[in-house]
Design a protein around this motif. Structure first.
Motif, mmCIF file in Angstrom:
data_model
loop_
_atom_site.group_PDB
_atom_site.id
_atom_site.type_symbol
_atom_site.label_atom_id
_atom_site.label_comp_id
_atom_site.label_asym_id
_atom_site.label_seq_id
_atom_site.Cartn_x
_atom_site.Cartn_y
_atom_site.Cartn_z
ATOM 1 N N GLN A 46 0.827 -1.203 0.000
ATOM 2 C CA GLN A 46 0.000 0.000 0.000
ATOM 3 C C GLN A 46 0.865 1.259 0.000
ATOM 4 O OE1 GLN A 46 -2.558 0.333 3.420
ATOM 5 N NE2 GLN A 46 -3.860 1.890 2.484
ATOM 6 N N ARG A 47 1.927 1.243 0.805
ATOM 7 C CA ARG A 47 2.802 2.420 0.891
ATOM 8 C C ARG A 47 3.504 2.698 -0.430
ATOM 9 N NH1 ARG A 47 5.663 0.873 4.999
ATOM 10 N NH2 ARG A 47 7.786 0.639 4.186
ATOM 11 N N TRP A 48 4.015 1.635 -1.074
ATOM 12 C CA TRP A 48 4.723 1.811 -2.332
ATOM 13 C C TRP A 48 3.770 2.175 -3.466
ATOM 14 C CZ3 TRP A 48 9.386 -1.925 -3.325
ATOM 15 C CH2 TRP A 48 10.341 -1.729 -2.321
ATOM 16 N N GLN A 49 2.584 1.586 -3.477
ATOM 17 C CA GLN A 49 1.626 1.944 -4.521
ATOM 18 C C GLN A 49 1.287 3.432 -4.449
ATOM 19 O OE1 GLN A 49 -1.454 -0.997 -3.686
ATOM 20 N NE2 GLN A 49 -1.014 -2.069 -5.599
ATOM 21 N N TYR A 50 1.155 3.952 -3.252
ATOM 22 C CA TYR A 50 0.869 5.382 -3.080
ATOM 23 C C TYR A 50 2.061 6.218 -3.552
ATOM 24 C CZ TYR A 50 -0.046 9.870 -0.841
ATOM 25 O OH TYR A 50 -0.230 11.199 -0.610
ATOM 26 N N ALA A 51 3.279 5.806 -3.174
ATOM 27 C CA ALA A 51 4.470 6.584 -3.517
ATOM 28 C C ALA A 51 4.788 6.537 -5.009
ATOM 29 C CB ALA A 51 5.670 6.071 -2.711
ATOM 30 N N LEU A 52 4.572 5.380 -5.634
ATOM 31 C CA LEU A 52 4.956 5.209 -7.040
ATOM 32 C C LEU A 52 3.874 5.676 -8.001
ATOM 33 C CD1 LEU A 52 6.631 1.694 -6.715
ATOM 34 C CD2 LEU A 52 7.790 3.901 -7.031
ATOM 35 N N GLY A 53 2.626 5.607 -7.593
ATOM 36 C CA GLY A 53 1.538 6.083 -8.430
ATOM 37 C C GLY A 53 1.498 5.394 -9.784
ATOM 38 N N ALA A 54 1.346 6.199 -10.841
ATOM 39 C CA ALA A 54 1.186 5.663 -12.190
ATOM 40 C C ALA A 54 2.459 5.010 -12.716
ATOM 41 C CB ALA A 54 0.750 6.779 -13.142
ATOM 42 N N ARG A 55 3.586 5.236 -12.069
ATOM 43 C CA ARG A 55 4.834 4.593 -12.520
ATOM 44 C C ARG A 55 4.811 3.091 -12.266
ATOM 45 N NH1 ARG A 55 8.997 8.018 -9.137
ATOM 46 N NH2 ARG A 55 7.190 7.928 -7.732
ATOM 47 N N LEU A 56 4.003 2.632 -11.321
ATOM 48 C CA LEU A 56 3.942 1.209 -10.986
ATOM 49 C C LEU A 56 3.131 0.466 -12.042
ATOM 50 C CD1 LEU A 56 4.591 -1.081 -9.022
ATOM 51 C CD2 LEU A 56 2.535 -0.465 -7.737
ATOM 52 N N GLN A 57 3.818 -0.312 -12.860
ATOM 53 C CA GLN A 57 3.182 -1.038 -13.957
ATOM 54 C C GLN A 57 2.578 -2.362 -13.499
ATOM 55 O OE1 GLN A 57 3.255 0.681 -17.139
ATOM 56 N NE2 GLN A 57 3.844 2.130 -15.526
ATOM 57 N N ALA A 58 3.186 -2.981 -12.502
ATOM 58 C CA ALA A 58 2.677 -4.259 -11.991
ATOM 59 C C ALA A 58 3.303 -4.536 -10.632
ATOM 60 C CB ALA A 58 2.991 -5.402 -12.955
ATOM 61 N N TRP A 59 2.509 -5.166 -9.764
ATOM 62 C CA TRP A 59 2.986 -5.648 -8.459
ATOM 63 C C TRP A 59 2.803 -7.167 -8.478
ATOM 64 C CZ3 TRP A 59 4.830 -2.999 -4.023
ATOM 65 C CH2 TRP A 59 5.018 -3.814 -2.903
ATOM 66 N N VAL A 60 3.898 -7.906 -8.430
ATOM 67 C CA VAL A 60 3.858 -9.358 -8.593
ATOM 68 C C VAL A 60 4.295 -10.027 -7.286
ATOM 69 C CG1 VAL A 60 4.690 -11.330 -9.921
ATOM 70 C CG2 VAL A 60 4.398 -9.095 -11.044
ATOM 71 N N PRO A 61 3.367 -10.667 -6.555
ATOM 72 C CA PRO A 61 3.749 -11.360 -5.315
ATOM 73 C C PRO A 61 4.531 -12.640 -5.623
ATOM 74 C CG PRO A 61 1.372 -10.892 -5.407
ATOM 75 C CD PRO A 61 1.912 -10.705 -6.780
ATOM 76 N N VAL A 62 5.498 -12.929 -4.777
ATOM 77 C CA VAL A 62 6.292 -14.162 -4.876
ATOM 78 C C VAL A 62 5.962 -15.032 -3.672
ATOM 79 C CG1 VAL A 62 8.610 -15.156 -4.913
ATOM 80 C CG2 VAL A 62 8.135 -13.030 -6.158
ATOM 81 N N ALA A 63 5.462 -16.222 -3.932
ATOM 82 C CA ALA A 63 5.074 -17.137 -2.861
ATOM 83 C C ALA A 63 6.300 -17.737 -2.186
ATOM 84 C CB ALA A 63 4.177 -18.239 -3.422
ATOM 85 N N ASP A 64 6.074 -18.321 -1.029
ATOM 86 C CA ASP A 64 7.144 -18.985 -0.283
ATOM 87 C C ASP A 64 7.422 -20.346 -0.928
ATOM 88 O OD1 ASP A 64 9.007 -19.760 1.561
ATOM 89 O OD2 ASP A 64 7.574 -20.171 3.163
ATOM 90 N N ARG A 65 8.119 -20.298 -2.048
ATOM 91 C CA ARG A 65 8.428 -21.500 -2.812
ATOM 92 C C ARG A 65 9.896 -21.507 -3.195
ATOM 93 N NH1 ARG A 65 4.201 -21.768 -7.695
ATOM 94 N NH2 ARG A 65 5.778 -23.255 -8.389
ATOM 95 N N LEU A 66 10.354 -22.636 -3.691
ATOM 96 C CA LEU A 66 11.728 -22.769 -4.134
ATOM 97 C C LEU A 66 11.982 -21.871 -5.336
ATOM 98 C CD1 LEU A 66 14.084 -24.665 -3.218
ATOM 99 C CD2 LEU A 66 13.429 -26.170 -5.114
ATOM 100 N N SER A 67 13.141 -21.235 -5.359
ATOM 101 C CA SER A 67 13.562 -20.500 -6.542
ATOM 102 C C SER A 67 13.906 -21.519 -7.622
ATOM 103 C CB SER A 67 14.787 -19.640 -6.220
ATOM 104 O OG SER A 67 15.315 -19.060 -7.381
ATOM 105 N N SER A 68 13.084 -21.609 -8.649
ATOM 106 C CA SER A 68 13.255 -22.668 -9.640
ATOM 107 C C SER A 68 12.945 -22.162 -11.038
ATOM 108 C CB SER A 68 12.345 -23.862 -9.324
ATOM 109 O OG SER A 68 10.978 -23.503 -9.510
#
Length: 253
Positions: A46-68
């Motif tokens: 929420q904080r970053w979305q407010y700060a970045l505004g229209a510059r934020l093209q996508a927010w991609v969550p990374v699950a607690d999984r193996l880097s593969s």
């Protein structure tokens, strides 16, 4: 004393609150954020979305999984369509998130992920790529991925699974923001384990055949910090001063 070389190409910013400089440092550049999953619950999204505004093209969550390789393939449709030539890929999280970002920044010109997978497996040369500028913000103190050219990527599609490494001169990020405040949410067991990772890096540097006077000084300082401050941090996990000591140890290691 034998001659030695030293090169650290990552623009490092260190200190409590330095992650708040991200928006101003970006200027007008668009950004895609690859973030460890708890970032939403911790209020970071929420904080970053407010700060970045229209510059934020996508927010991609990374699950607690193996880097593969397989997980990177799953994330491609969420990341690559937004990676234009001037887009910065920002990764915030632990080693898994940062290592996945090092893979996902490498977008083949024809967007063929399998060509990238073959290169990671050592089965083909690297394809022609558009490499996104990469900025890394660690939420743990230990892996050091934010300052190195390496990434660990498991090949779970091999039998048995094989640990692959991305190890290329272009593997470094452009910027790293090491903000100890981002590690305050790190659980006790992970705090301990990543600190021991820092200690292992330091000890390995001491007996490495490429050791030099600069790396030795840093390694001794890192190991000393871990041994001095880790017991106290495990007893006082919300102590920002102790978190800062461990983040500094990770940088030195």
């Amino acid at each position: 004393m034998e001659p030695f070389a030293w090169h650290q190409p990552v623009d490092l910013r260190f200190g409590d609150g330095c992650s708040n400089e991200l928006s101003a440092t970006l200027g007008h550049q668009p950004v895609v954020v690859l973030a460890f999953e708890p970032a939403g619950a911790l209020g970071l999204r929420q904080r970053w979305q407010y700060a970045l505004g229209a510059r934020l093209q996508a927010w991609v969550p990374v699950a607690d999984r193996l880097s593969s390789i397989a997980y990177a393939r799953e994330l491609v449709p969420l990341v690559w369509p937004h990676l234009k030539p001037d887009t910065v890929l920002v990764a915030v999280g632990g080693g898994t998130t940062l290592d996945l970002a090092k893979v996902l920044r490498c977008k083949p010109l024809d967007s063929d992920f399998e060509a990238l997978a073959k290169a990671l497996r050592g089965q083909a040369p690297w394809p022609a790529m558009q490499q996104a500028p990469l900025w890394l913000l660690p939420t743990t103190a230990g892996t050091g991925s934010e300052l190195t050219r390496w990434a660990t990527v498991w090949d779970t599609e091999a039998q048995p699974p094989v640990k692959r490494s991305l190890d290329e001169p272009w593997g470094y990020a452009q910027r790293a923001f090491v903000d100890p405040a981002l590690t305050l949410s790190c659980p006790a067991a992970l705090t301990r384990d990543t600190a021991l990772d820092t200690l292992a890096h330091a000890l390995e540097a001491l007996w490495n055949r490429h050791a030099n006077p600069v790396s030795t000084e840093l390694a001794v300082a890192a190991a000393t910090r871990v041994l001095t401050h880790l017991p106290a941090l495990l007893a006082q996990p919300q102590d920002l001063g102790l978190r800062t000591q461990m983040s500094l140890a990770a940088v030195q290691a």
